[in-house]
Write a protein that holds these residues in place. Structure first.
Motif, short mmCIF file in Angstrom:
data_model
loop_
_atom_site.label_atom_id
_atom_site.label_comp_id
_atom_site.label_asym_id
_atom_site.label_seq_id
_atom_site.Cartn_x
_atom_site.Cartn_y
_atom_site.Cartn_z
N ARG A 39 0.83 -1.20 0.00
CA ARG A 39 0.00 0.00 0.00
C ARG A 39 0.87 1.26 0.00
NH1 ARG A 39 -3.35 0.14 5.19
NH2 ARG A 39 -4.34 -1.66 4.18
N ASP A 59 -3.10 -6.32 -1.13
CA ASP A 59 -3.44 -4.90 -0.97
C ASP A 59 -2.47 -4.07 -1.81
OD1 ASP A 59 -4.00 -2.31 -0.24
OD2 ASP A 59 -3.96 -2.68 1.91
N SER A 61 -3.44 -0.79 -2.72
CA SER A 61 -4.10 0.51 -2.67
C SER A 61 -3.12 1.67 -2.61
CB SER A 61 -5.03 0.57 -1.46
OG SER A 61 -4.31 0.37 -0.26
N ASN A 62 -3.58 2.84 -3.04
CA ASN A 62 -2.81 4.09 -2.98
C ASN A 62 -1.50 4.01 -3.75
OD1 ASN A 62 -4.23 6.06 -0.92
ND2 ASN A 62 -4.39 4.00 -0.07
N ASN A 81 -7.50 -5.47 -2.87
CA ASN A 81 -7.72 -4.04 -2.65
C ASN A 81 -6.92 -3.25 -3.67
OD1 ASN A 81 -8.05 -1.41 -1.78
ND2 ASN A 81 -7.64 -1.85 0.37
N SER A 83 -7.93 0.06 -4.39
CA SER A 83 -8.47 1.40 -4.24
C SER A 83 -7.40 2.47 -4.44
CB SER A 83 -9.10 1.57 -2.85
OG SER A 83 -8.15 1.40 -1.82
N CYS A 84 -7.84 3.61 -4.94
CA CYS A 84 -6.97 4.78 -5.14
C CYS A 84 -5.79 4.47 -6.07
CB CYS A 84 -6.47 5.30 -3.79
SG CYS A 84 -5.91 7.02 -3.83
#
Length: 260
Positions: A39, A59, A61-62, A81, A83-84
């Motif tokens: 992340r 993960d 994300s970001n 995940n 996201s972003c």
């Protein structure tokens, strides 16, 4: 002027390499990695992630990821995940047969057609396209009825954006929505009765979570924390609604407030 070594280092961090995975997980065999969190590390390319054939939870994300081709070989993945990031296509995920939970809030998915590729994932039960807590969304969420379209496209879903839409509990969500809408109509009409201030069930800090050395427990804490933030936001809105109702009732009961 940026030095050559600095540029090389940035380029290395922008792409997943076997060395990165080994240093972060302690595993020398990439197929032994089950849980992986990358992340907010500046990733642009997924590199060798596809070699982690037994990966179950991931993960990413970001980051700055745009293409997901390397994920197509991850048949054992259960939770993902993303996201972003900067993702506009989910096509490679069509072969992730065991995928159950997918977070793609804060990307560039423009239409329901972008989700058609997930239709065959019979175990996919939860998808997040919008996250109000972190102010993340996708262009397709601009349509107020997008959740209905998402459910029509992926019938296996039970949870969309953290809200149960089918199965046990979905009726309760709908009832709560109906009550909320009814309260909005009655505020200002004097039809709402308020019986004192609402007090919390537990003490301040009761739900605060501490990091552990386990990646899976940390990820579970992260998901729980996100849900807790949503609950706090809903609680804040409820307090504001109650306060507004109290003010309305006080004004109506004050004879000095009437002007003739």
């Amino acid at each position: 002027m940026e030095s050559r070594s600095s540029k090389d280092q940035n380029a290395e961090h922008a792409r997943i390499t076997p060395e990165m995975l080994k240093s972060r997980t302690g595993e020398f065999d990439l197929e032994s990695i089950l849980f992986l969190k990358l992340r907010g590390v500046g990733l642009q390319e997924l590199g060798c992630i596809g070699e982690c054939l037994n990966l179950e939870r991931l993960d990413l994300s970001n980051n700055h990821i745009t293409h997901l081709a390397s994920l197509s070989s991850l048949k054992q993945m259960v939770a993902l995940n993303l996201s972003c990031n900067r993702i506009s296509s989910l096509e490679p995920l069509a072969s992730c047969d065991n995928l159950q939970t997918l977070n793609v809030a804060g990307n560039l998915l423009c239409s329901i057609e972008n989700l058609q590729c997930l239709k065959g994932l019979r175990r996919l039960e939860s998808i997040r396209l919008r996250d109000p807590v972190y102010n993340l969304s996708n262009p397709l969420c601009a349509n107020g009825s997008y959740r209905h379209a998402v459910l029509d496209t992926i019938p296996s879903l039970r949870v969309i954006d953290g809200e149960r839409v089918t199965g046990s509990g979905s009726d309760l969500y709908q009832i709560c929505k109906d009550i909320d809408n009814s309260l909005k109509k009655f505020i200002g009409s004097g039809a709402v009765e308020v019986s004192g201030a609402v007090k919390p069930w537990v003490e301040e800090g009761y739900w605060d979570l501490k990091p552990t050395q386990s990646a899976i427990i940390d990820e579970t804490y992260k998901q729980f924390s996100d849900i807790l933030l949503e609950c706090k936001e809903l609680s804040k809105r409820a307090d504001e609604t109650i306060a507004q109702a109290e003010r309305t009732l006080n004004v109506r009961n004050d004879t000095n407030s009437y002007v003739f």
